[in-house]
Design a protein around this motif. Structure first.
Motif, short mmCIF file in Angstrom:
data_model
loop_
_atom_site.label_atom_id
_atom_site.label_comp_id
_atom_site.label_asym_id
_atom_site.label_seq_id
_atom_site.Cartn_x
_atom_site.Cartn_y
_atom_site.Cartn_z
N UNK A 130 60.22 56.27 85.64
CA UNK A 130 61.22 57.32 85.73
C UNK A 130 61.35 58.12 84.44
N UNK A 131 60.57 57.78 83.42
CA UNK A 131 60.70 58.41 82.11
C UNK A 131 59.83 59.66 82.04
N UNK A 132 60.40 60.85 81.84
CA UNK A 132 59.61 62.07 81.82
C UNK A 132 58.88 62.32 80.50
N UNK A 133 59.44 61.84 79.39
CA UNK A 133 58.85 62.10 78.07
C UNK A 133 58.70 60.78 77.32
N UNK A 134 57.44 60.42 77.07
CA UNK A 134 57.16 59.10 76.51
C UNK A 134 55.99 59.19 75.54
N UNK A 171 52.13 54.18 71.52
CA UNK A 171 51.45 54.06 70.23
C UNK A 171 50.71 52.73 70.18
N UNK A 172 49.41 52.81 70.03
CA UNK A 172 48.59 51.59 69.93
C UNK A 172 48.29 51.32 68.47
N UNK A 173 48.73 50.17 67.99
CA UNK A 173 48.46 49.76 66.61
C UNK A 173 47.39 48.69 66.65
N UNK A 174 46.23 49.02 66.16
CA UNK A 174 45.11 48.09 66.13
C UNK A 174 44.26 48.40 64.91
N UNK A 175 42.95 48.25 65.06
CA UNK A 175 42.05 48.62 63.97
C UNK A 175 42.24 50.08 63.62
N UNK A 176 42.56 50.89 64.62
CA UNK A 176 42.99 52.27 64.43
C UNK A 176 44.39 52.42 64.99
N UNK A 177 44.98 53.58 64.78
CA UNK A 177 46.31 53.85 65.31
C UNK A 177 46.28 55.19 66.03
N UNK A 178 46.67 55.19 67.29
CA UNK A 178 46.67 56.43 68.06
C UNK A 178 47.87 56.48 68.97
N UNK A 179 48.19 57.68 69.44
CA UNK A 179 49.33 57.85 70.33
C UNK A 179 48.92 58.62 71.57
N UNK A 180 49.44 58.21 72.71
CA UNK A 180 49.29 58.96 73.95
C UNK A 180 50.64 59.57 74.29
N UNK A 181 50.65 60.82 74.71
CA UNK A 181 51.90 61.55 74.92
C UNK A 181 52.07 61.94 76.39
N UNK A 182 53.21 61.57 76.95
CA UNK A 182 53.60 61.99 78.30
C UNK A 182 54.70 63.03 78.14
N UNK A 183 54.46 64.26 78.60
CA UNK A 183 55.44 65.33 78.49
C UNK A 183 55.74 65.87 79.88
N UNK A 184 57.01 65.84 80.23
CA UNK A 184 57.45 66.26 81.57
C UNK A 184 56.68 65.53 82.67
N UNK A 185 56.45 64.24 82.46
CA UNK A 185 55.83 63.40 83.47
C UNK A 185 54.32 63.45 83.55
N UNK A 186 53.67 64.25 82.67
CA UNK A 186 52.22 64.39 82.71
C UNK A 186 51.61 64.07 81.35
N UNK A 196 57.93 62.19 62.95
CA UNK A 196 57.35 63.53 63.10
C UNK A 196 57.13 63.88 64.57
N UNK A 197 56.60 62.90 65.33
CA UNK A 197 56.41 63.12 66.77
C UNK A 197 57.76 63.32 67.45
N UNK A 198 58.74 62.49 67.10
CA UNK A 198 60.06 62.57 67.73
C UNK A 198 60.74 63.89 67.44
N UNK A 199 60.61 64.38 66.23
CA UNK A 199 61.25 65.65 65.89
C UNK A 199 60.64 66.81 66.67
N UNK A 200 59.37 66.67 67.05
CA UNK A 200 58.69 67.74 67.78
C UNK A 200 58.91 67.65 69.29
N UNK A 201 58.73 66.44 69.87
CA UNK A 201 58.78 66.33 71.34
C UNK A 201 60.01 65.61 71.87
N UNK A 202 60.79 64.96 71.00
CA UNK A 202 62.00 64.24 71.41
C UNK A 202 61.75 63.36 72.63
N UNK A 203 60.93 62.31 72.49
CA UNK A 203 60.64 61.46 73.65
C UNK A 203 61.84 60.61 74.05
#
Length: 419
Positions: A220-224, A227-242, A328-335
């Motif tokens: 039910x979460x539209x904005x999520x 963040x995967x913390x491993x050997x590398x660190x990356x983020x996947x972004x869900x905006x308006x459900x997509x 920084x991500x939160x200030x931009x997309x407010x998940x």
């Protein structure tokens, strides 16, 4: 908006034309079915909101589909109220989900009702090249379908992810991947040729994010942000459900956000990136100094849970740095929610505590205070499960294959519900 509650023109027979009530009901059912295939199980209220159909129309369609054996209903809670989650079970087509890691490959087979049929993970040597990784995945898939007696014609496609950026324009792995031996290859072409299936490729963090809104507790979460913390660190972004992929498909690279301008040189060529401070590789290096044997990720988890002061200090510094980058991500997309995944997610609040402190310190107060932090309940399966979701999301109109033999249908295993 299609809605069979709408009135028909005077004198129109219910089955007289494509605009008849019967045809309208069929289009509404197709609309609802496509939503279930694309987004996974959902409550009837969610389906009404997502499809634009009235709640009465959705209720009628779900009732008729349930009677026809096309959907199943399970009791759940939505917004604090008792509700029924609707799952599509109308065919036996299967999707393959593949997660290529730095030292493993995992293959999952699941159906459209989001039930895992079978899965397995095998180790791969660190530094393996694409040929070895793809061969291992193809071989593992063949083993699984042979063991389960699955007809290959029921496989509608394969989703796959790697820990690194992929240029969507070319399908090639680009600089910055944790698997440098894979840089420059066209993963889409190579994997499609090896598997003889339609293939869909994504970054592993993006797949982790997709898994959270289809398999996880955040449907039910539209904005999520995942963040995967491993050997590398990356983020996947869900905006308006997509899933947000940007113009190139290279998004969410928070591992290369500069945290310390005078810090270490990163593998990307910049200095002081988050990965040089907070990746599991960095933590292992710090905790392995003056030790005869290198510390493992499992050691970090066990020692942190046992209260080891040195391990907790390393996690505090790393978590605070991650929180700063997430601000920084939160200030931009407010998940609404930020989900932390990767091998350290089982630490729970031990990891979330310092991340939260970093987030609250550097985010706009109202944003930081209203952003929920959670660890992934899908553990190491997130990326492979997200790859399954990717197939059904991008391939919603696949022709329904012949049913599986009864001996295979009997072997369906439900996905464990997050605790």
């Amino acid at each position: 908006m299609f809605d069979d509650d709408a009135s028909l023109p005077p004198g129109t027979h219910p089955s007289a034309s494509p605009g008849s009530q019967s045809a309208l009901r069929q289009r509404n059912q197709l609309r609802l079915t496509e939503q279930l295939l694309r987004g996974g199980p959902a409550t009837q209220a969610e389906l009404a909101r997502l499809t634009g159909l009235s709640t009465a129309t959705v209720s009628n369609i779900v009732k008729s589909m349930q009677q026809a054996g096309l959907v199943t209903l399970t009791t759940t809670t939505s917004s604090g109220r008792r509700a029924h989650s609707v799952s599509y079970t109308g065919d036996t087509s299967l999707a393959v989900g593949i997660d290529f890691g730095r030292s493993h490959v995992r293959v999952v087979l699941a159906n459209r009702s989001y039930k895992v049929i079978t899965e397995r993970q095998i180790p791969l040597p660190v530094g393996h090249d694409a040929t070895a990784g793809i061969f291992a995945a193809a071989q593992l898939l063949e083993e699984l379908i042979t063991e389960e007696g699955i007809d290959r014609s029921t496989l509608v496609g394969a989703g796959a992810g790697i820990p690194g950026p992929i240029d969507k324009r070319t399908g090639k792995v680009i600089q910055g991947a944790i698997l440098p031996e894979w840089v420059g290859i066209n993963l889409h072409e190579r994997l499609q040729k090896a598997l003889q299936l339609p293939v869909f490729i994504e970054n592993d963090a993006n797949l982790g994010a997709l898994a959270q809104i289809t398999w996880g507790p955040f449907t039910e979460v539209p904005n999520l942000a995942f963040v995967k913390i491993g050997t590398g660190i990356g983020a996947g972004l869900i905006i308006n459900g997509s899933l947000y992929s940007g113009s190139l498909g290279v998004t969410g690279e928070i591992g290369h956000v500069t945290i310390d301008e005078s810090g270490l040189i990163c593998r990307c060529g910049n200095r002081g990136c988050l990965e040089t401070i907070a990746s599991t590789a960095t933590m292992i290096n710090l905790l392995s100094r003056d030790r005869p044997d290198a510390v493992t990720t499992e050691d970090i988890v066990s020692r942190a849970k046992a209260g080891d002061a040195t391990t907790l200090r390393v996690l505090e510094d790393a978590g605070t740095a991650v929180g700063r980058a997430l601000a920084n991500i939160s200030n931009i997309m407010s998940p609404d929610v930020i989900v932390i995944g990767g091998p350290l997610a089982t630490l729970g609040e031990i990891l979330l505590g310092p991340i939260r402190r970093g987030l609250l310190r550097h985010a706009v107060p109202v944003v930081g205070e209203n952003t929920t932090l959670a660890t992934s309940s899908l553990t190491s399966r997130s990326e492979a499960l997200g790859a399954v979701s990717l197939v059904f999301q991008d391939l919603p109109h696949v022709k329904v294959p012949k049913p599986l033999p009864s001996r295979c249908v009997k072997g369906l295993t439900p996905m464990p519900q997050p605790s």
